[in-house]
Design an enzyme around this catalytic site. Sequence first.
Site, PDB file in Angstrom:
ATOM      1  N   ASP A  59       0.955  -1.166  -0.269  1.00 49.52           N
ATOM      2  CA  ASP A  59      -0.009  -0.017  -0.001  1.00 49.52           C
ATOM      3  C   ASP A  59       0.953   1.234   0.026  1.00 49.52           C
ATOM      4  O   ASP A  59       2.054   1.236   0.396  1.00 49.52           O
ATOM      5  CB  ASP A  59      -0.847   0.042   1.421  1.00 49.52           C
ATOM      6  CG  ASP A  59      -1.984   1.019   0.879  1.00 49.52           C
ATOM      7  OD1 ASP A  59      -3.383  -0.035   0.920  1.00 49.52           O
ATOM      8  OD2 ASP A  59      -2.239   2.153   0.977  1.00 49.52           O
TER       9      ASP A  59
ATOM     10  N   ASP B 111       3.736   2.274  -4.108  1.00 50.57           N
ATOM     11  CA  ASP B 111       2.724   3.404  -5.060  1.00 50.57           C
ATOM     12  C   ASP B 111       2.538   2.524  -6.267  1.00 50.57           C
ATOM     13  O   ASP B 111       3.334   2.433  -7.296  1.00 50.57           O
ATOM     14  CB  ASP B 111       3.550   4.618  -5.219  1.00 50.57           C
ATOM     15  CG  ASP B 111       2.808   5.391  -5.878  1.00 50.57           C
ATOM     16  OD1 ASP B 111       1.548   5.075  -6.589  1.00 50.57           O
ATOM     17  OD2 ASP B 111       3.055   6.862  -6.152  1.00 50.57           O
ATOM     18  N   VAL B 112       1.414   2.170  -6.474  1.00 45.38           N
ATOM     19  CA  VAL B 112       0.885   1.450  -7.613  1.00 45.38           C
ATOM     20  C   VAL B 112       1.286   2.076  -8.965  1.00 45.38           C
ATOM     21  O   VAL B 112       1.384   1.540 -10.120  1.00 45.38           O
ATOM     22  CB  VAL B 112      -0.523   0.937  -7.665  1.00 45.38           C
ATOM     23  CG1 VAL B 112      -0.516  -0.074  -6.650  1.00 45.38           C
ATOM     24  CG2 VAL B 112      -1.470   1.719  -7.474  1.00 45.38           C
TER      25      VAL B 112
ATOM     26  N   TYR C 124     -14.062   8.725 -12.051  1.00 49.79           N
ATOM     27  CA  TYR C 124     -13.987   7.274 -11.549  1.00 49.79           C
ATOM     28  C   TYR C 124     -14.675   6.138 -12.376  1.00 49.79           C
ATOM     29  O   TYR C 124     -14.094   5.198 -12.568  1.00 49.79           O
ATOM     30  CB  TYR C 124     -14.631   7.341  -9.869  1.00 49.79           C
ATOM     31  CG  TYR C 124     -14.696   6.067  -9.077  1.00 49.79           C
ATOM     32  CD1 TYR C 124     -13.698   5.683  -8.561  1.00 49.79           C
ATOM     33  CD2 TYR C 124     -15.835   5.209  -9.169  1.00 49.79           C
ATOM     34  CE1 TYR C 124     -13.699   4.331  -8.006  1.00 49.79           C
ATOM     35  CE2 TYR C 124     -15.833   4.109  -8.547  1.00 49.79           C
ATOM     36  CZ  TYR C 124     -14.726   3.666  -7.758  1.00 49.79           C
ATOM     37  OH  TYR C 124     -14.834   2.593  -7.026  1.00 49.79           O
TER      38      TYR C 124
ATOM     39  N   LYS D 107     -13.069   2.991 -14.002  1.00 55.63           N
ATOM     40  CA  LYS D 107     -13.436   1.240 -13.545  1.00 55.63           C
ATOM     41  C   LYS D 107     -13.690   0.789 -15.045  1.00 55.63           C
ATOM     42  O   LYS D 107     -13.792  -0.479 -14.793  1.00 55.63           O
ATOM     43  CB  LYS D 107     -14.335   1.506 -12.521  1.00 55.63           C
ATOM     44  CG  LYS D 107     -13.997   1.832 -11.213  1.00 55.63           C
ATOM     45  CD  LYS D 107     -12.970   0.843 -10.637  1.00 55.63           C
ATOM     46  CE  LYS D 107     -12.200   1.269  -9.454  1.00 55.63           C
ATOM     47  NZ  LYS D 107     -11.521   0.389  -8.796  1.00 55.63           N
TER      48      LYS D 107
ATOM     49  N   THR E  25     -16.450   1.118   3.875  1.00 53.15           N
ATOM     50  CA  THR E  25     -14.969   1.212   3.846  1.00 53.15           C
ATOM     51  C   THR E  25     -14.684   2.584   4.220  1.00 53.15           C
ATOM     52  O   THR E  25     -15.553   3.524   4.152  1.00 53.15           O
ATOM     53  CB  THR E  25     -14.065   0.545   2.523  1.00 53.15           C
ATOM     54  OG1 THR E  25     -14.441   1.772   1.758  1.00 53.15           O
ATOM     55  CG2 THR E  25     -14.626  -0.762   2.250  1.00 53.15           C
TER      56      THR E  25
ATOM     57  N   THR F  74     -15.850   5.064   1.627  1.00 56.46           N
ATOM     58  CA  THR F  74     -17.331   5.468   1.413  1.00 56.46           C
ATOM     59  C   THR F  74     -17.811   6.019   2.529  1.00 56.46           C
ATOM     60  O   THR F  74     -18.902   6.538   2.958  1.00 56.46           O
ATOM     61  CB  THR F  74     -18.110   4.452   1.285  1.00 56.46           C
ATOM     62  OG1 THR F  74     -17.717   3.279   1.977  1.00 56.46           O
ATOM     63  CG2 THR F  74     -18.129   3.905  -0.358  1.00 56.46           C
TER      64      THR F  74
HETATM   65  P1  NAI Z   1     -10.163   2.477   0.973  1.00 53.81           P
HETATM   66  O1  NAI Z   1      -9.635   3.847   0.596  1.00 53.81           O
HETATM   67  O2  NAI Z   1     -10.417   2.074   2.340  1.00 53.81           O
HETATM   68  O3  NAI Z   1      -8.592   1.666   0.785  1.00 53.81           O
HETATM   69  C1  NAI Z   1      -7.960   2.076  -0.670  1.00 53.81           C
HETATM   70  C2  NAI Z   1      -6.374   1.626  -0.370  1.00 53.81           C
HETATM   71  O4  NAI Z   1      -5.753   1.925  -1.782  1.00 53.81           O
HETATM   72  C3  NAI Z   1      -6.045   2.468   0.769  1.00 53.81           C
HETATM   73  O5  NAI Z   1      -5.181   1.734   1.601  1.00 53.81           O
HETATM   74  C4  NAI Z   1      -4.960   3.590   0.069  1.00 53.81           C
HETATM   75  O6  NAI Z   1      -3.797   3.919   0.829  1.00 53.81           O
HETATM   76  C5  NAI Z   1      -4.558   2.565  -1.445  1.00 53.81           C
HETATM   77  N1  NAI Z   1      -4.079   3.432  -2.501  1.00 53.81           N
HETATM   78  C6  NAI Z   1      -4.305   4.653  -2.958  1.00 53.81           C
HETATM   79  N2  NAI Z   1      -3.860   5.039  -3.839  1.00 53.81           N
HETATM   80  C7  NAI Z   1      -2.654   4.137  -3.860  1.00 53.81           C
HETATM   81  C8  NAI Z   1      -1.453   3.827  -4.815  1.00 53.81           C
HETATM   82  N3  NAI Z   1      -1.215   4.936  -5.959  1.00 53.81           N
HETATM   83  N4  NAI Z   1      -0.709   3.023  -4.638  1.00 53.81           N
HETATM   84  C9  NAI Z   1      -0.906   2.045  -3.467  1.00 53.81           C
HETATM   85  N5  NAI Z   1      -1.872   2.059  -2.943  1.00 53.81           N
HETATM   86  C10 NAI Z   1      -2.862   3.180  -2.953  1.00 53.81           C
HETATM   87  O7  NAI Z   1     -11.162   1.936  -0.102  1.00 53.81           O
HETATM   88  P2  NAI Z   1     -11.848   0.547  -0.412  1.00 53.81           P
HETATM   89  O8  NAI Z   1     -13.365   0.915  -0.518  1.00 53.81           O
HETATM   90  O9  NAI Z   1     -11.263  -0.442   0.215  1.00 53.81           O
HETATM   91  O10 NAI Z   1     -11.523   0.526  -1.837  1.00 53.81           O
HETATM   92  C11 NAI Z   1     -10.640  -0.572  -2.479  1.00 53.81           C
HETATM   93  C12 NAI Z   1     -10.861  -0.902  -4.081  1.00 53.81           C
HETATM   94  O11 NAI Z   1     -12.382  -1.112  -4.169  1.00 53.81           O
HETATM   95  C13 NAI Z   1     -10.951   0.363  -4.786  1.00 53.81           C
HETATM   96  O12 NAI Z   1     -10.296   0.076  -6.142  1.00 53.81           O
HETATM   97  C14 NAI Z   1     -12.182   0.983  -5.052  1.00 53.81           C
HETATM   98  O13 NAI Z   1     -12.371   1.775  -6.135  1.00 53.81           O
HETATM   99  C15 NAI Z   1     -12.895  -0.226  -4.974  1.00 53.81           C
HETATM  100  N6  NAI Z   1     -14.325  -0.249  -4.969  1.00 53.81           N
HETATM  101  C16 NAI Z   1     -14.959   0.192  -3.594  1.00 53.81           C
HETATM  102  C17 NAI Z   1     -16.372   0.540  -3.162  1.00 53.81           C
HETATM  103  C18 NAI Z   1     -16.888   0.894  -2.006  1.00 53.81           C
HETATM  104  O14 NAI Z   1     -18.033   1.162  -2.046  1.00 53.81           O
HETATM  105  N7  NAI Z   1     -15.832   0.898  -1.124  1.00 53.81           N
HETATM  106  C19 NAI Z   1     -17.015   0.182  -4.508  1.00 53.81           C
HETATM  107  C20 NAI Z   1     -16.395  -0.474  -5.711  1.00 53.81           C
HETATM  108  C21 NAI Z   1     -15.207  -0.550  -5.733  1.00 53.81           C
END
Ligand code: NAI
Length: 228
Positions: free
Chosen positions: A33, A44-45, A132, A136, A167, A170
């Site tokens: 992460d 950093d991805v 976004y 996606k 999460t 959201t």
């Molecule tokens: P979150 O914000 O809790 O977790 C996202 C993680 O990605 C964080 O730990 C952040 O530090 C990391 N991150 C961000 N940019 C980064 C980078 N450049 N390099 C490495 N890590 C990075 O969010 P959540 O909800 O767990 O999201 C996870 C995935 O699920 C995302 O791709 C999101 O778009 C997707 N998603 C989430 C939904 C939701 O309702 N929470 C719905 C649909 C998809």
Amino acid sequence: MPGRVLVTGGASGIGAETCRVLAGDGWDVVAADLTSAANVTLLDVTDEAAWDRVFNDVGQLAGLVNCAGIRTRGSIVETKLDDFERHLRVNVVGTWLGIRGFLRRHRPNAIGGIVNVSSVNAEIAVPDQAHYVASKGAVSALTRAAAVEAAPLGVRVNAVAPGPVRTPMTAERLGDPEQAAWLDARVPMGRVAEPAEVAEVISFLLSEKASYVTGEVLFTDGGWRGHA
Ligand code: NAI
């Protein structure tokens, strides 16, 4: 098949829960992460060189979960180019770099699996998130394209497409009663998902139980896509 699996975005939300579920299912999990946390490798991805370092450090992988992602809200007319491009870089380029690195290092005759994290909104448009939604949509298309190339190498590539999940991403939205009610009304099951409900689907797609599934985008959205 469980072996070593790398989970990006592993410090929070769906990624952190996926690490927990995969470990319980016997995988040797490496969480990565941008945010540092206990037992999380910094990555950093969007950084090609950083991916190389992580791939070299972790050694041979059997699985990869591209879960890192970002989302801001704003209409097209309000959104700055920088914000649009940042979504493409993190959500799409970040996923592509992971897939490319994994496939480049995949041993001939080994079995591997990749799961990307798309969104129901790749298919069902919503206002104020065009950047976004576009990113996606690209993740879903990339999943199908990568699956075609990866199949002869013995690697399956799938995606999970969640609806709203509770999460940190959201938290603010779900804390607003109007927004929470709007989302609940869109989901036939009438509620948001818990991260474990997505993590279990990711684990299934990585597992041998899904041995003939590739190029699939599996909606985990309480029925939103079918209802819209
Ligand atoms: P979150 O914000 O809790 O977790 C996202 C993680 O990605 C964080 O730990 C952040 O530090 C990391 N991150 C961000 N940019 C980064 C980078 N450049 N390099 C490495 N890590 C990075 O969010 P959540 O909800 O767990 O999201 C996870 C995935 O699920 C995302 O791709 C999101 O778009 C997707 N998603 C989430 C939904 C939701 O309702 N929470 C719905 C649909 C998809």
